[in-house]
Design a protein around this motif. Structure first.
Motif, PDB file in Angstrom:
ATOM      1  N   CYS A 118       0.827  -1.207   0.000  1.00 31.69           N
ATOM      2  CA  CYS A 118       0.000   0.000   0.000  1.00 31.69           C
ATOM      3  C   CYS A 118       0.863   1.260   0.000  1.00 31.69           C
ATOM      4  CB  CYS A 118      -0.958  -0.001   1.194  1.00 31.69           C
ATOM      5  SG  CYS A 118      -2.345  -1.144   0.987  1.00 31.69           S
ATOM      6  N   CYS A 143      -1.254  -2.239   4.937  1.00 28.83           N
ATOM      7  CA  CYS A 143      -2.593  -2.244   4.330  1.00 28.83           C
ATOM      8  C   CYS A 143      -3.712  -2.451   5.356  1.00 28.83           C
ATOM      9  CB  CYS A 143      -2.665  -3.299   3.228  1.00 28.83           C
ATOM     10  SG  CYS A 143      -1.608  -2.957   1.799  1.00 28.83           S
ATOM     11  N   ARG A 182      -8.534  -0.648  -0.121  1.00 26.68           N
ATOM     12  CA  ARG A 182      -7.178  -1.193  -0.002  1.00 26.68           C
ATOM     13  C   ARG A 182      -6.687  -1.721  -1.345  1.00 26.68           C
ATOM     14  NH1 ARG A 182      -8.536  -4.342   5.672  1.00 26.68           N
ATOM     15  NH2 ARG A 182      -8.495  -2.466   7.016  1.00 26.68           N
ATOM     16  N   ARG A 242      -3.488  -0.676  -3.539  1.00 25.86           N
ATOM     17  CA  ARG A 242      -2.530  -1.644  -4.086  1.00 25.86           C
ATOM     18  C   ARG A 242      -2.431  -1.506  -5.601  1.00 25.86           C
ATOM     19  NH1 ARG A 242      -5.627  -5.467  -0.344  1.00 25.86           N
ATOM     20  NH2 ARG A 242      -4.265  -5.793   1.464  1.00 25.86           N
TER      21      ARG A 242
END
Length: 503
Positions: free
Chosen positions: A245, A250, A291, A295
Motif C-alpha cells: 500500500c 494495508c 485497499r 494496491r
C-alpha cells in the motif's frame, strides 16, 4: 524495500547512459500520464508520482468537465466542453463513446503536435468503444499506437495494437498475459528508445493511459479475482505478506476513517442521494475495495518511476511531465457506494501535477486558480510552440511557470447527462445510483448544481468544504443561476462565461 530503493535511484540522479534526444534547440519533450478513475485520496500512497511536484507545479483547483470517462477524455483531446463536443456518455447508442468522438480525431492535439515536428505515441486506454480488431484504425496524428481494447480493464488476457509508423509495424497482439500497466511501462521505455534511434533531432510527445485503477469489467460478486485487481506483486502474499500500500500497512488503512464524508447523513441532499446508513456489510466491502485500489495504483507509481528513470539527465532537463486522471471516484462518501458522475469534489476535483524541465523555473509551486481539463489542449500546443487555439480552455503554461495570468477564469462548468443503462458501458454498475442529468458551476468558494428534475444543491465551500450542508435557497444560489445557464449554453464565448461575479 523495492519502492524505497527505486526512489533513491531517481533522487540520486543515476539514469540511463543512452544518447539523449537532440531536441533541446527546438521544443521540449512532453510526457502525459492519464490514469483512469484515480481519486485524489489515492495520491498520498504514490510516492514517485507525488515527486512530480518537486520542481513542479501542483494545481489544487483542477476540475474535469464531466466526471465520466469518455466525455472527459473528449474534452482533453479537443479543449471543449461536452455540450460542444457532443460526447455525452460512454456509449455510441447514447450520444457517446467512439462513435460520437471519431469526427474530432483530426482536431485533437496529436495532429497539431505532428505539425510542430513532434514524434507522437499513444499507449493504453483511448476512448470507450474504440474498435480494436485486426484492421484497427490509427487515428490521425500518431506515430506509434499501442492501445488495448476493453479487456484492458481486467489487466490480463487483453488485446493490444502494435503500430510503429517508421518501421511499418502494424499488428494486433491478442491474449496478452503480462499485467497491462507493466506492459505499458515497458512499451513507454521502448518508445523513448525508438525516438532516440528513429528521430534523434525531433522532440517527442508520449501519452501513457493505464486502465488502472478502474474496476474490472465485467465483475461478478463472489469471484476470486478482486473487483480492483492489483499487480500480483502488490497483492497479499506478493512482495509483502499483506500487500503493498505504498508504505503504510494495508490492514491499518480504514476507508471509513480515510475518506471525508464517508457514510455522511444525506437528509439535506437531493432525493436521488438520500439513503440509509451503509451498514457493516457494505462498509467491509468498501474497506476491501479501497485497499485494493491503493494496491492497484502501486503499479501506476512504478510506471511513472520507470519512465522517469528511462530519461537521461539531458532529457529530463528538456521534458515536461503531466499527470492527471479523467475523473475521480467515490467509495461510500455521502453514502454513494461506488462510482463517479456526481458534481461532488471526490468525482470532479482530481490531481494535476506538472514536472517542469530541470533547466529552468526551479521551485515547487502550488496554484489555486480554477483550471479544467479543457485547458490541456491549449497547454500542449503552447508547450510545443504552436498557437494555442482559443477553444473553451486556455493554456496553463504561465501558471505552470508560477506567473500570474491576468483575467483568468474563476468558474468551472461541470456537466452530466444521465446515461442509459447499457451492458456495453464499463461503468454500468457504477451508474446504478442513477445520478440525474445536471449542470453545475464550481468556483473556489461555491458549488451550485441544477438537476434536470428541478432539484438544486448549493454549498458554501468556505464554511463547508466537504459539501455536507446543502443550502439550495441561499442567496448566493440565486446569484449563480444565471451564470450557470450562460456557461451551460456557451459556444464561442465559454471563456467569457467562465468569469462569474463574486467567484
Amino acid at each position: 524495500m523495492r519502492r524505497f530503493a527505486l526512489v533513491l535511484v531517481l533522487l540520486s540522479g543515476l539514469v540511463t547512459t543512452a544518447t539523449p534526444l537532440q531536441a533541446q534547440a527546438a521544443h521540449p519533450n512532453i510526457i502525459f500520464f492519464l490514469v483512469d478513475d484515480l481519486s485524489a485520496d489515492l495520491l498520498k500512497y504514490m510516492g514517485r508520482t507525488r515527486s512530480l511536484a518537486n520542481n513542479g507545479t501542483r494545481f489544487t483547483n483542477y476540475f474535469v468537465s464531466n466526471s465520466l470517462c469518455c466525455p472527459s477524455r473528449a474534452s482533453m483531446f479537443t479543449g471543449e466542453h461536452p455540450h460542444n463536443t457532443g460526447v455525452l456518455t460512454n456509449v455510441g447508442t447514447d450520444n457517446g463513446g467512439y462513435p460520437a468522438f471519431e469526427r474530432h480525431e483530426s482536431r485533437t492535439y496529436a495532429p497539431a503536435l505532428q505539425r510542430q515536428n513532434y514524434r507522437t505515441g499513444y499507449l493504453g486506454k483511448y476512448v470507450n468503444e474504440y474498435p480494436l480488431g485486426e484492421d484497427f484504425k490509427v487515428p490521425q496524428g500518431w506515430d506509434e499506437w499501442h492501445v488495448a481494447g476493453g479487456g484492458g480493464y481486467n489487466e490480463f488476457n487483453y488485446s493490444i495494437s502494435d503500430y510503429v509508423r517508421e518501421t511499418g509495424t502494424k499488428r494486433l497482439q491478442p491474449g496478452q498475459d503480462v499485467y497491462l500497466t507493466d506492459r505499458l511501462a515497458r512499451t513507454a521505455e521502448d518508445f523513448i528508445d525508438r525516438s532516440r534511434r528513429l528521430a534523434p533531432n525531433r522532440p517527442f510527445f508520449l501519452q501513457v493511459a493505464p486502465f488502472s485503477p478502474h474496476a474490472r469489467v465485467p465483475f461478478q460478486p463472489g469471484e476470486d479475482e478482486p473487483r480492483f485487481p492489483p499487480a500480483p506483486r502488490d497483492r497479499p502474499g506478493g512482495e509483502f505478506p499483506r500487500g503493498d500500500c505504498g508504505g503504510p500497512s494495508c490492514p491499518s488503512i480504514d476507508v471509513a476513517q480515510e475518506l471525508p464524508s464517508f457514510d455522511e447523513d444525506t437528509a439535506d441532499k437531493p432525493g436521488w442521494v438520500r439513503r440509509e446508513p451503509l451498514g457493516p456489510g457494505i462498509t467491509d466491502e468498501l474497506r476491501k475495495d479501497f485497499r485494493n485500489r491503493i494496491r492497484m495504483v502501486q503499479s501506476v507509481d512504478d510506471l511513472v518511476g520507470r519512465v522517469l528513470a528511462k530519461l537521461t539527465a539531458a532529457e529530463r532537463d528538456d521534458t515536461f511531465i503531466v499527470f492527471t486522471s479523467d475523473n475521480g471516484f467515490h467509495l461510500g462518501q455521502h453514502r454513494l457506494i461506488r462510482g463517479k458522475g456526481t458534481a461532488y469534489d471526490h468525482d470532479v476535483n482530481v490531481p494535476l501535477l506538472v514536472r517542469r524541465p530541470g533547466r529552468a523555473d526551479t521551485g515547487d509551486f502550488v496554484r489555486d486558480e480554477v483550471v479544467q481539463n479543457v485547458d490541456l489542449f491549449a497547454t500542449f500546443l503552447d508547450l510545443a510552440g504552436a498557437n494555442p487555439a482559443n477553444r473553451d480552455g486556455r493554456s496553463l503554461l504561465r501558471l505552470i511557470r508560477n506567473q500570474n495570468q491576468p483575467d483568468w477564469r474563476n468558474a468551472a462548468l461541470v456537466e452530466h447527462r444521465e446515461p442509459q443503462a447499457s451492458p456495453e458501458d464499463p461503468d454500468v454498475d457504477d451508474l446504478a445510483a442513477g445520478t440525474p442529468s445536471y449542470k453545475a458551476v464550481r468556483t473556489r468558494n461555491d458549488l451550485y448544481v441544477e438537476y434536470a428534475n428541478g432539484e438544486k444543491e448549493y454549498y458554501d465551500l468556505k464554511a463547508d468544504p466537504l459539501q455536507h450542508n446543502n443550502k439550495p435557497n441561499a442567496p448566493r444560489s440565486g446569484q449563480l443561476a444565471g451564470p450557470l445557464r450562460e456557461l451551460a449554453a456557451c459556444a464561442q464565448n465559454c471563456w467569457a462565461a467562465a468569469h462569474v461575479q463574486g467567484g
